[in-house]
Write a protein that holds these residues in place. Sequence first.
Motif, PDB file in Angstrom:
ATOM      1  N   HIS A  18       0.865  -1.189   0.000  1.00  0.00           N
ATOM      2  CA  HIS A  18       0.000   0.000   0.000  1.00  0.00           C
ATOM      3  C   HIS A  18       0.894   1.229   0.000  1.00  0.00           C
ATOM      4  O   HIS A  18       1.092   1.872   1.038  1.00  0.00           O
ATOM      5  N   PRO A  19       1.464   1.581  -1.141  1.00  0.00           N
ATOM      6  CA  PRO A  19       2.462   2.658  -1.192  1.00  0.00           C
ATOM      7  C   PRO A  19       1.893   4.020  -0.809  1.00  0.00           C
ATOM      8  O   PRO A  19       0.876   4.456  -1.344  1.00  0.00           O
ATOM      9  N   GLU A  20       2.556   4.673   0.149  1.00  0.00           N
ATOM     10  CA  GLU A  20       2.223   6.034   0.588  1.00  0.00           C
ATOM     11  C   GLU A  20       0.791   6.168   1.091  1.00  0.00           C
ATOM     12  O   GLU A  20       0.179   7.222   1.004  1.00  0.00           O
ATOM     13  N   MET A  21       0.239   5.079   1.651  1.00  0.00           N
ATOM     14  CA  MET A  21      -1.160   5.074   2.080  1.00  0.00           C
ATOM     15  C   MET A  21      -1.286   4.838   3.577  1.00  0.00           C
ATOM     16  O   MET A  21      -0.463   4.168   4.190  1.00  0.00           O
ATOM     17  N   THR A  22      -2.371   5.371   4.132  1.00  0.00           N
ATOM     18  CA  THR A  22      -2.856   4.975   5.448  1.00  0.00           C
ATOM     19  C   THR A  22      -4.141   4.191   5.217  1.00  0.00           C
ATOM     20  O   THR A  22      -5.049   4.680   4.525  1.00  0.00           O
ATOM     21  N   VAL A  23      -4.201   2.981   5.749  1.00  0.00           N
ATOM     22  CA  VAL A  23      -5.300   2.061   5.429  1.00  0.00           C
ATOM     23  C   VAL A  23      -5.981   1.588   6.707  1.00  0.00           C
ATOM     24  O   VAL A  23      -5.323   1.167   7.663  1.00  0.00           O
ATOM     25  N   PHE A  24      -7.304   1.659   6.708  1.00  0.00           N
ATOM     26  CA  PHE A  24      -8.130   1.152   7.796  1.00  0.00           C
ATOM     27  C   PHE A  24      -8.922  -0.044   7.270  1.00  0.00           C
ATOM     28  O   PHE A  24      -9.575   0.052   6.221  1.00  0.00           O
ATOM     29  N   SER A  25      -8.889  -1.162   8.005  1.00  0.00           N
ATOM     30  CA  SER A  25      -9.632  -2.354   7.599  1.00  0.00           C
ATOM     31  C   SER A  25     -10.463  -2.840   8.778  1.00  0.00           C
ATOM     32  O   SER A  25      -9.939  -3.019   9.883  1.00  0.00           O
ATOM     33  N   LYS A  26     -11.753  -3.057   8.535  1.00  0.00           N
ATOM     34  CA  LYS A  26     -12.663  -3.520   9.572  1.00  0.00           C
ATOM     35  C   LYS A  26     -13.247  -4.865   9.155  1.00  0.00           C
ATOM     36  O   LYS A  26     -13.969  -4.963   8.158  1.00  0.00           O
ATOM     37  N   LEU A  27     -12.911  -5.926   9.894  1.00  0.00           N
ATOM     38  CA  LEU A  27     -13.483  -7.248   9.644  1.00  0.00           C
ATOM     39  C   LEU A  27     -14.908  -7.257  10.173  1.00  0.00           C
ATOM     40  O   LEU A  27     -15.134  -7.184  11.377  1.00  0.00           O
ATOM     41  N   LEU A  28     -15.880  -7.333   9.259  1.00  0.00           N
ATOM     42  CA  LEU A  28     -17.288  -7.249   9.641  1.00  0.00           C
ATOM     43  C   LEU A  28     -17.818  -8.568  10.175  1.00  0.00           C
ATOM     44  O   LEU A  28     -18.598  -8.595  11.122  1.00  0.00           O
ATOM     45  N   PHE A  29     -17.436  -9.667   9.531  1.00  0.00           N
ATOM     46  CA  PHE A  29     -17.776 -10.984  10.050  1.00  0.00           C
ATOM     47  C   PHE A  29     -16.792 -12.002   9.510  1.00  0.00           C
ATOM     48  O   PHE A  29     -16.100 -11.769   8.513  1.00  0.00           O
ATOM     49  N   GLY A  30     -16.722 -13.161  10.189  1.00  0.00           N
ATOM     50  CA  GLY A  30     -15.858 -14.237   9.747  1.00  0.00           C
ATOM     51  C   GLY A  30     -14.541 -14.286  10.502  1.00  0.00           C
ATOM     52  O   GLY A  30     -14.250 -13.460  11.370  1.00  0.00           O
ATOM     53  N   THR A  31     -13.737 -15.299  10.153  1.00  0.00           N
ATOM     54  CA  THR A  31     -12.392 -15.466  10.698  1.00  0.00           C
ATOM     55  C   THR A  31     -11.400 -15.411   9.548  1.00  0.00           C
ATOM     56  O   THR A  31     -11.579 -16.081   8.529  1.00  0.00           O
ATOM     57  N   MET A  32     -10.373 -14.598   9.704  1.00  0.00           N
ATOM     58  CA  MET A  32      -9.402 -14.379   8.641  1.00  0.00           C
ATOM     59  C   MET A  32      -7.985 -14.470   9.198  1.00  0.00           C
ATOM     60  O   MET A  32      -7.695 -13.964  10.273  1.00  0.00           O
ATOM     61  N   HIS A  33      -7.121 -15.152   8.434  1.00  0.00           N
ATOM     62  CA  HIS A  33      -5.705 -15.176   8.802  1.00  0.00           C
ATOM     63  C   HIS A  33      -5.014 -14.020   8.104  1.00  0.00           C
ATOM     64  O   HIS A  33      -5.129 -13.839   6.894  1.00  0.00           O
ATOM     65  N   ILE A  34      -4.302 -13.239   8.899  1.00  0.00           N
ATOM     66  CA  ILE A  34      -3.586 -12.071   8.377  1.00  0.00           C
ATOM     67  C   ILE A  34      -2.103 -12.264   8.622  1.00  0.00           C
ATOM     68  O   ILE A  34      -1.679 -12.544   9.749  1.00  0.00           O
ATOM     69  N   LYS A  35      -1.324 -12.126   7.559  1.00  0.00           N
ATOM     70  CA  LYS A  35       0.125 -12.109   7.684  1.00  0.00           C
ATOM     71  C   LYS A  35       0.611 -10.810   7.058  1.00  0.00           C
ATOM     72  O   LYS A  35       0.307 -10.519   5.897  1.00  0.00           O
ATOM     73  N   SER A  36       1.354 -10.035   7.846  1.00  0.00           N
ATOM     74  CA  SER A  36       1.773  -8.719   7.359  1.00  0.00           C
ATOM     75  C   SER A  36       3.228  -8.453   7.705  1.00  0.00           C
ATOM     76  O   SER A  36       3.786  -9.044   8.638  1.00  0.00           O
ATOM     77  N   TYR A  37       3.826  -7.549   6.920  1.00  0.00           N
ATOM     78  CA  TYR A  37       5.245  -7.230   7.052  1.00  0.00           C
ATOM     79  C   TYR A  37       5.474  -5.730   6.907  1.00  0.00           C
ATOM     80  O   TYR A  37       4.678  -5.020   6.266  1.00  0.00           O
ATOM     81  N   ASP A  38       6.598  -5.286   7.457  1.00  0.00           N
ATOM     82  CA  ASP A  38       7.138  -3.955   7.190  1.00  0.00           C
ATOM     83  C   ASP A  38       8.586  -4.110   6.744  1.00  0.00           C
ATOM     84  O   ASP A  38       9.285  -5.032   7.199  1.00  0.00           O
ATOM     85  N   TRP A  39       9.055  -3.231   5.878  1.00  0.00           N
ATOM     86  CA  TRP A  39      10.453  -3.276   5.479  1.00  0.00           C
ATOM     87  C   TRP A  39      11.356  -2.991   6.673  1.00  0.00           C
ATOM     88  O   TRP A  39      11.049  -2.148   7.517  1.00  0.00           O
ATOM     89  N   VAL A  40      12.483  -3.675   6.706  1.00  0.00           N
ATOM     90  CA  VAL A  40      13.466  -3.480   7.776  1.00  0.00           C
ATOM     91  C   VAL A  40      14.400  -2.341   7.391  1.00  0.00           C
ATOM     92  O   VAL A  40      15.010  -2.363   6.314  1.00  0.00           O
ATOM     93  N   THR A  41      14.510  -1.361   8.264  1.00  0.00           N
ATOM     94  CA  THR A  41      15.382  -0.210   7.990  1.00  0.00           C
ATOM     95  C   THR A  41      16.262   0.148   9.179  1.00  0.00           C
ATOM     96  O   THR A  41      17.019   1.117   9.108  1.00  0.00           O
ATOM     97  N   ASP A  42      16.183  -0.624  10.265  1.00  0.00           N
ATOM     98  CA  ASP A  42      16.857  -0.221  11.497  1.00  0.00           C
ATOM     99  C   ASP A  42      17.885  -1.232  12.004  1.00  0.00           C
ATOM    100  O   ASP A  42      18.235  -1.217  13.183  1.00  0.00           O
ATOM    101  N   LEU A  43      18.379  -2.126  11.133  1.00  0.00           N
ATOM    102  CA  LEU A  43      19.362  -3.105  11.576  1.00  0.00           C
ATOM    103  C   LEU A  43      20.784  -2.561  11.433  1.00  0.00           C
ATOM    104  O   LEU A  43      21.026  -1.629  10.657  1.00  0.00           O
ATOM    105  N   PRO A  44      21.732  -3.141  12.149  1.00  0.00           N
ATOM    106  CA  PRO A  44      23.135  -2.708  12.018  1.00  0.00           C
ATOM    107  C   PRO A  44      23.633  -2.857  10.588  1.00  0.00           C
ATOM    108  O   PRO A  44      23.106  -3.653   9.799  1.00  0.00           O
ATOM    109  N   ALA A  45      24.665  -2.109  10.266  1.00  0.00           N
ATOM    110  CA  ALA A  45      25.181  -2.073   8.895  1.00  0.00           C
ATOM    111  C   ALA A  45      25.731  -3.415   8.435  1.00  0.00           C
ATOM    112  O   ALA A  45      25.833  -3.661   7.227  1.00  0.00           O
TER     113      ALA A  45
END
Length: 284
Positions: A137-164
């Motif tokens: 979701h490039p350059e976006m703020t996203v809101f998601s509301k699960l209205l009904f059901g069961t959902m598996h969510i797997k999400s990631y963020d890019w790593v930018t804070d590790l040692p060189a």
Amino acid sequence: MGIERTVADSKGKGFGELPNETNTKTKSKKSRRRQKKMPPPPPPPPTVQKLFNTCKEVFASGRPGHIPPPQDIEKLKSVLDAMKPEDVGVNPEMPFFRSSQGRRLQRITYLHIFECEKFSMGIFCLPPSGVIPLHNHPEMTVFSKLLFGTMHIKSYDWVTDLPADIPTSIKPSSETAFQPEVRLARVKADADFTAPCNPSILYPADGGNMHCFTAVNACAVLDVLGPPYSDPDGRHCQYYHDYPFSKFSVEGSSIPEEERKGYAWLQEREKPEDLEVIGRMYSP
């Protein structure tokens, strides 16, 4: 959630907008009498109208990469948190939530509510085993509301804070074809969520900007994107393969063994050929 717009020519259309004015002076009285009066479209449900009005306030700036202030985030979150399936007129018995026999990936329906340059609103309808592949979701703020059901969510963020000493991108070696580089990402979520639950919020560089949704059973997700995808503006929907950290060797890595399950390598891919999202206009 939110993948690329699936209803053709939908930008700027939907409830909440006045119809274009017409020049009635150029029409004769006779032609006006002949015109059949069309009934006005039904008004949106009060809760949907409230969501629309709140989105107009929260995303008033409409700038890519802009994160609304905390008080606006909470305002929109509270509106979504109070919304129920009956408020938007969806239920698991609707045909959108029936499994498609013989398909590896189930057909997904997107009910388009509204879209403009600043934000979009819509409902994703996933039958059991329906999957929205890993995407960003490039350059976006996203809101998601699960209205009904069961959902598996797997999400990631890019790593930018590790040692060189820890590389965050690798070019895989291949003798047969060019392979896009893989980038290191940190796992943000990897769990089942069952409605009712709190809305999820992701930001341009945090909160799980890349995510995959898998429906355990029939699920409906109300999605708000600010701003929406836009190919002309460079906000493309990109899809990814994800690989465990151990897939690629990293010499000299200082990430402890017990922490490596919290990382993965993501590699950009083409849109899956068997992904089918059917766009329909929302009707209250």
